[in-house]
Write a protein that holds these residues in place. Structure first.
Motif, short mmCIF file in Angstrom:
data_model
loop_
_atom_site.label_atom_id
_atom_site.label_comp_id
_atom_site.label_asym_id
_atom_site.label_seq_id
_atom_site.Cartn_x
_atom_site.Cartn_y
_atom_site.Cartn_z
N ALA A 1 0.85 -1.20 0.00
CA ALA A 1 0.00 0.00 0.00
C ALA A 1 0.88 1.24 0.00
O ALA A 1 1.84 1.32 0.76
CB ALA A 1 -0.91 -0.01 1.22
N ALA A 2 0.55 2.18 -0.84
CA ALA A 2 1.27 3.45 -0.88
C ALA A 2 0.52 4.46 -0.03
O ALA A 2 -0.69 4.55 -0.08
CB ALA A 2 1.40 3.94 -2.31
N HIS A 3 1.28 5.18 0.78
CA HIS A 3 0.70 6.19 1.66
C HIS A 3 1.49 7.47 1.44
O HIS A 3 2.58 7.45 0.87
CB HIS A 3 0.79 5.71 3.12
CG HIS A 3 -0.04 6.51 4.06
ND1 HIS A 3 0.46 7.58 4.74
CD2 HIS A 3 -1.34 6.40 4.43
CE1 HIS A 3 -0.49 8.09 5.50
NE2 HIS A 3 -1.60 7.39 5.33
N GLY A 4 0.99 8.56 1.91
CA GLY A 4 1.67 9.84 1.73
C GLY A 4 3.07 9.85 2.33
O GLY A 4 3.95 10.54 1.85
N THR A 5 3.29 9.09 3.41
CA THR A 5 4.59 9.07 4.07
C THR A 5 5.51 7.99 3.54
O THR A 5 6.66 7.91 3.94
CB THR A 5 4.41 8.87 5.58
OG1 THR A 5 3.74 7.62 5.80
CG2 THR A 5 3.61 10.01 6.18
N ARG B 1 5.72 3.75 1.56
CA ARG B 1 5.06 2.51 1.19
C ARG B 1 4.98 1.60 2.40
O ARG B 1 5.90 1.55 3.22
CB ARG B 1 5.82 1.82 0.07
CG ARG B 1 5.87 2.70 -1.18
CD ARG B 1 6.58 2.01 -2.27
NE ARG B 1 5.58 1.18 -2.96
CZ ARG B 1 5.83 0.47 -4.03
NH1 ARG B 1 7.03 0.45 -4.52
NH2 ARG B 1 4.89 -0.24 -4.60
N PHE B 2 3.90 0.86 2.49
CA PHE B 2 3.70 -0.10 3.56
C PHE B 2 3.38 -1.46 2.97
O PHE B 2 2.75 -1.55 1.91
CB PHE B 2 2.55 0.33 4.48
CG PHE B 2 2.89 1.52 5.33
CD1 PHE B 2 3.54 1.35 6.53
CD2 PHE B 2 2.55 2.80 4.92
CE1 PHE B 2 3.86 2.44 7.32
CE2 PHE B 2 2.86 3.89 5.69
CZ PHE B 2 3.52 3.71 6.90
N LEU C 1 1.28 -4.83 3.39
CA LEU C 1 0.10 -5.35 4.08
C LEU C 1 0.36 -6.79 4.48
O LEU C 1 0.63 -7.64 3.63
CB LEU C 1 -1.14 -5.27 3.18
CG LEU C 1 -1.61 -3.87 2.83
CD1 LEU C 1 -2.75 -3.93 1.84
CD2 LEU C 1 -2.04 -3.14 4.08
N ARG D 1 -2.55 -5.84 8.68
CA ARG D 1 -1.84 -4.73 9.33
C ARG D 1 -0.83 -4.16 8.35
O ARG D 1 -0.01 -4.90 7.79
CB ARG D 1 -1.09 -5.23 10.56
CG ARG D 1 -2.02 -5.54 11.71
CD ARG D 1 -1.30 -5.97 12.95
NE ARG D 1 -0.04 -5.27 13.18
CZ ARG D 1 0.82 -5.61 14.11
NH1 ARG D 1 0.56 -6.65 14.90
NH2 ARG D 1 1.93 -4.95 14.29
N PRO D 2 -0.84 -2.83 8.13
CA PRO D 2 0.21 -2.22 7.31
C PRO D 2 1.47 -2.05 8.14
O PRO D 2 1.42 -1.57 9.27
CB PRO D 2 -0.39 -0.88 6.89
CG PRO D 2 -1.42 -0.59 7.93
CD PRO D 2 -1.89 -1.90 8.48
N PRO E 1 5.85 -1.02 7.90
CA PRO E 1 6.96 -0.55 7.06
C PRO E 1 7.88 -1.72 6.70
O PRO E 1 8.11 -2.62 7.52
CB PRO E 1 7.70 0.45 7.96
CG PRO E 1 6.83 0.69 9.13
CD PRO E 1 5.85 -0.41 9.22
#
Length: 125
Positions: free
Chosen positions: A25-29, A31-32, A34, A43-44, A46
């Motif tokens: 999953a890509a997030h603003g801060t 990539r995570f 899953l 759970r995402p 790092p």
């Protein structure tokens, strides 16, 4: 870190639970990854906080399937020939049955040995 869907990972640090990678999953801060942890859900996490515990093996090829089918055919023929040879030698029903079982076991053991040598490498979890 290179991860594939289906790899088994473990969180570094406090939690010793194992989980399977189900996506990225890509997030603003950043990539995570899953991770599906049994009993805890998705759970995402790092990627730098994960340790790979096992890699997902590659799916079986058509050649391996044909080899298994050929082994089954050889096992049935070997069992039949062994039972016939024991019966012609004058053996009773129990010795005939054990002769067929031994022939089938010999073929299955040889097939298992070839599979272990040529098969995908797995890490024990």
């Amino acid at each position: 870190m290179w991860l594939a869907i289906g790899d088994i990972v473990q969180e570094r640090g406090g939690n010793n639970a194992l989980g399977a990678v189900v996506g990225v999953a890509a997030h603003g801060t950043g990539r995570f990854v899953l991770v599906d942890i049994p009993g805890a859900g998705l759970r995402p996490m790092p990627p730098d906080e994960l340790t790979v515990a096992a890699r997902r093996p590659a799916p079986a090829s058509t050649t391996r399937g044909l080899l298994a089918l050929f082994t089954l055919l050889v096992g049935v023929i070997g069992t039949y020939l062994s039972c016939q040879a024991a019966q012609q030698a004058g053996a009773g029903w129990l010795l005939t049955l054990l002769s067929g079982y031994g022939a089938c076991t010999a073929v299955a053991t040889a097939h298992r040995g070839v599979q272990r040598i040529t098969g995908p490498r797995r890490f024990r979890v």
